[in-house]
Design a protein around this motif. Structure first.
Motif, PDB file in Angstrom:
ATOM      1  N   ALA A 177      -5.988   2.153 -10.459  1.00 56.33           N
ATOM      2  CA  ALA A 177      -6.890  -0.126 -10.437  1.00 56.33           C
ATOM      3  C   ALA A 177      -6.354  -0.809  -9.240  1.00 56.33           C
ATOM      4  N   LYS A 178      -4.680  -0.726  -8.939  1.00 61.30           N
ATOM      5  CA  LYS A 178      -3.788  -1.452  -7.914  1.00 61.30           C
ATOM      6  C   LYS A 178      -4.943  -1.185  -6.488  1.00 61.30           C
ATOM      7  N   PHE A 179      -4.638   0.361  -5.855  1.00 63.28           N
ATOM      8  CA  PHE A 179      -4.632   0.186  -4.924  1.00 63.28           C
ATOM      9  C   PHE A 179      -6.549   0.229  -4.692  1.00 63.28           C
ATOM     10  N   ASN A 180      -7.506  -0.085  -6.014  1.00 59.79           N
ATOM     11  CA  ASN A 180      -9.246  -0.625  -5.339  1.00 59.79           C
ATOM     12  C   ASN A 180      -8.988  -2.433  -4.807  1.00 59.79           C
ATOM     13  N   VAL A 181      -7.581  -2.813  -5.863  1.00 61.38           N
ATOM     14  CA  VAL A 181      -7.732  -3.854  -5.513  1.00 61.38           C
ATOM     15  C   VAL A 181      -6.792  -4.518  -4.292  1.00 61.38           C
ATOM     16  N   ALA A 182      -6.467  -4.089  -4.160  1.00 56.13           N
ATOM     17  CA  ALA A 182      -5.988  -3.710  -2.489  1.00 56.13           C
ATOM     18  C   ALA A 182      -6.656  -3.687  -0.873  1.00 56.13           C
ATOM     19  N   ILE A 183      -6.895  -2.311  -1.125  1.00 59.92           N
ATOM     20  CA  ILE A 183      -7.849  -2.502  -0.432  1.00 59.92           C
ATOM     21  C   ILE A 183      -9.491  -3.007  -0.175  1.00 59.92           C
ATOM     22  N   SER A 184      -9.606  -3.393  -1.690  1.00 60.26           N
ATOM     23  CA  SER A 184     -11.062  -4.373  -0.906  1.00 60.26           C
ATOM     24  C   SER A 184     -10.371  -5.999  -0.245  1.00 60.26           C
ATOM     25  N   HIS A 185      -9.624  -5.944  -0.589  1.00 66.36           N
ATOM     26  CA  HIS A 185      -8.558  -7.234   0.314  1.00 66.36           C
ATOM     27  C   HIS A 185      -9.074  -6.773   1.495  1.00 66.36           C
ATOM     28  N   VAL A 186      -8.445  -5.483   1.711  1.00 70.01           N
ATOM     29  CA  VAL A 186      -8.628  -5.510   3.728  1.00 70.01           C
ATOM     30  C   VAL A 186      -9.488  -4.602   4.592  1.00 70.01           C
ATOM     31  N   GLU A 187     -10.574  -4.479   3.169  1.00 73.45           N
ATOM     32  CA  GLU A 187     -12.287  -4.797   3.103  1.00 73.45           C
ATOM     33  C   GLU A 187     -13.009  -6.460   3.621  1.00 73.45           C
ATOM     34  N   LEU A 241       0.364  -1.093  -0.270  1.00 76.94           N
ATOM     35  CA  LEU A 241       0.214   0.122   0.166  1.00 76.94           C
ATOM     36  C   LEU A 241       1.046   0.925  -0.192  1.00 76.94           C
ATOM     37  N   ASP A 242       2.218   1.483   0.585  1.00 80.14           N
ATOM     38  CA  ASP A 242       2.659   2.560   0.651  1.00 80.14           C
ATOM     39  C   ASP A 242       3.242   2.832  -0.115  1.00 80.14           C
ATOM     40  N   GLU A 243       3.924   1.695  -1.312  1.00 79.01           N
ATOM     41  CA  GLU A 243       4.199   1.894  -2.658  1.00 79.01           C
ATOM     42  C   GLU A 243       3.736   2.411  -3.945  1.00 79.01           C
ATOM     43  N   ILE A 244       1.993   1.987  -3.528  1.00 76.53           N
ATOM     44  CA  ILE A 244       0.930   2.501  -4.274  1.00 76.53           C
ATOM     45  C   ILE A 244       0.808   3.814  -3.899  1.00 76.53           C
ATOM     46  N   LEU A 245       0.486   4.068  -3.250  1.00 76.09           N
ATOM     47  CA  LEU A 245      -0.011   5.496  -2.166  1.00 76.09           C
ATOM     48  C   LEU A 245       1.214   6.982  -2.077  1.00 76.09           C
ATOM     49  N   GLU A 246       2.134   6.061  -2.916  1.00 69.53           N
ATOM     50  CA  GLU A 246       3.941   7.539  -3.156  1.00 69.53           C
ATOM     51  C   GLU A 246       3.466   7.514  -3.891  1.00 69.53           C
ATOM     52  N   GLN A 260      -3.975   5.513 -13.066  1.00 69.13           N
ATOM     53  CA  GLN A 260      -4.922   4.485 -13.362  1.00 69.13           C
ATOM     54  C   GLN A 260      -4.465   3.452 -12.996  1.00 69.13           C
ATOM     55  N   ASN A 261      -3.279   2.841 -13.155  1.00 69.98           N
ATOM     56  CA  ASN A 261      -2.986   0.987 -13.041  1.00 69.98           C
ATOM     57  C   ASN A 261      -2.141   1.669 -11.236  1.00 69.98           C
ATOM     58  N   MET A 262      -2.256   2.861 -10.579  1.00 70.79           N
ATOM     59  CA  MET A 262      -1.777   2.623  -9.254  1.00 70.79           C
ATOM     60  C   MET A 262      -3.152   2.958  -8.686  1.00 70.79           C
ATOM     61  N   LEU A 293       0.865   7.267  -6.122  1.00 72.38           N
ATOM     62  CA  LEU A 293       0.069   8.632  -6.386  1.00 72.38           C
ATOM     63  C   LEU A 293      -0.133   9.623  -5.982  1.00 72.38           C
ATOM     64  N   PHE A 294       0.249   9.983  -4.982  1.00 75.03           N
ATOM     65  CA  PHE A 294       0.824  11.037  -4.211  1.00 75.03           C
ATOM     66  C   PHE A 294       2.041  12.213  -4.712  1.00 75.03           C
ATOM     67  N   VAL A 295       3.356  11.486  -5.533  1.00 74.66           N
ATOM     68  CA  VAL A 295       3.829  12.073  -6.087  1.00 74.66           C
ATOM     69  C   VAL A 295       3.519  12.260  -7.421  1.00 74.66           C
ATOM     70  N   GLN A 296       2.485  12.299  -8.035  1.00 73.37           N
ATOM     71  CA  GLN A 296       1.743  12.790  -9.312  1.00 73.37           C
ATOM     72  C   GLN A 296       0.666  13.130  -8.742  1.00 73.37           C
ATOM     73  N   TRP A 297       0.143  13.044  -7.725  1.00 74.56           N
ATOM     74  CA  TRP A 297      -1.078  14.553  -7.875  1.00 74.56           C
ATOM     75  C   TRP A 297      -0.319  15.663  -7.094  1.00 74.56           C
ATOM     76  N   MET A 298       0.335  15.567  -6.541  1.00 72.12           N
ATOM     77  CA  MET A 298       0.681  16.834  -5.558  1.00 72.12           C
ATOM     78  C   MET A 298       2.056  17.860  -6.213  1.00 72.12           C
ATOM     79  N   PHE A 299       2.975  16.593  -6.610  1.00 73.07           N
ATOM     80  CA  PHE A 299       4.203  17.726  -7.312  1.00 73.07           C
ATOM     81  C   PHE A 299       4.146  17.452  -8.721  1.00 73.07           C
TER      82      PHE A 299
END
Length: 213
Positions: A142-152, A113-118, A138-140, A120-126
């Motif tokens: 999509a990966k986040f959706n799969v990852a957080i769904s697993h946690v859910e 999760l850290d890698e995915i969010l980082e 889009q790729n990240m 996205l953070f770089v792209q959106w913030m910097f």
């Protein structure tokens, strides 16, 4: 009950609203602020000698968080810091039956999760809008959706990762969910009601408020 006596002197190097928040939050949950000194450290400090000293003595890559422990090598990974502190104080640890979820979620957060969010953070913030890598975003996402769904699937029938009891694993995962929620107006959690409800429960905790307010 564990107390804060006879603990090694510790310094937690941090920068606000990054992975350091996992550790700061846990220190508050453990009521260990008398034992752990918070030291603000800007990894981009213009004082090169200060950064070099930090690299030489605390963290070889010059990033945060890092936990300096009297008489021992510093801990330089947020998940490891959280696990160490929970063990040190013998608090916020899982029951034996929940050990697998405890370890699995902590490592999943820190390694995936850290890698995915980082990214996205770089792209959106910097990165300026016209220069963003939309394929990567889009790729990240999509990966986040799969990852957080697993946690859910773990959280769907329980209050916290290890059931009804809050543990250090919730500080680790909770940071990821908070981070996802503050980016782009929370769009990453739009279709994840279980994660949003989990974040609401975490947000009611005093230690969370002290850390993220």
């Amino acid at each position: 009950m564990a107390t804060t006596t006879n603990k090694p002197k510790m310094t937690l190097y941090y920068f606000p609203n990054f992975r350091s928040n996992r550790c700061i939050w846990l220190v508050h949950e453990l009521s260990a602020t008398k034992d752990v000194h918070f030291e603000l450290f800007d990894t981009r400090d213009p004082d090169e000698s200060k950064v070099k000293h930090y690299r030489d003595t605390v963290h070889p890559l010059g990033t945060v968080p890092a936990l300096e422990i009297e008489g021992r090598e510093p801990l330089i990974e947020s998940g490891a810091i959280c696990m160490y502190l929970a063990e040190l104080y013998q608090k916020l640890l899982p029951e034996k039956d929940n050990m697998a979820d405890y370890f699995n979620v902590i490592f999943f957060c820190c390694a995936t999760l850290d890698e995915i969010l980082e990214q996205l953070f770089v792209q959106w913030m910097f990165v300026e809008l016209e220069n963003r890598d939309n394929d990567l975003i889009q790729n990240m996402a999509a990966k986040f959706n799969v990852a957080i769904s697993h946690v859910e699937t773990i959280l769907c029938d329980r209050k916290f990762i290890c059931g009804d009891e809050f543990t250090a694993a919730d500080c680790v995962l909770g940071y990821n969910v908070w981070w996802a929620n503050v980016m782009q107006g929370g769009q990453l959690l739009k279709n994840h009601p279980v994660a949003r409800s989990y974040l609401e429960r975490l947000g009611e905790r005093d230690a969370f408020k002290k850390t993220f307010s």
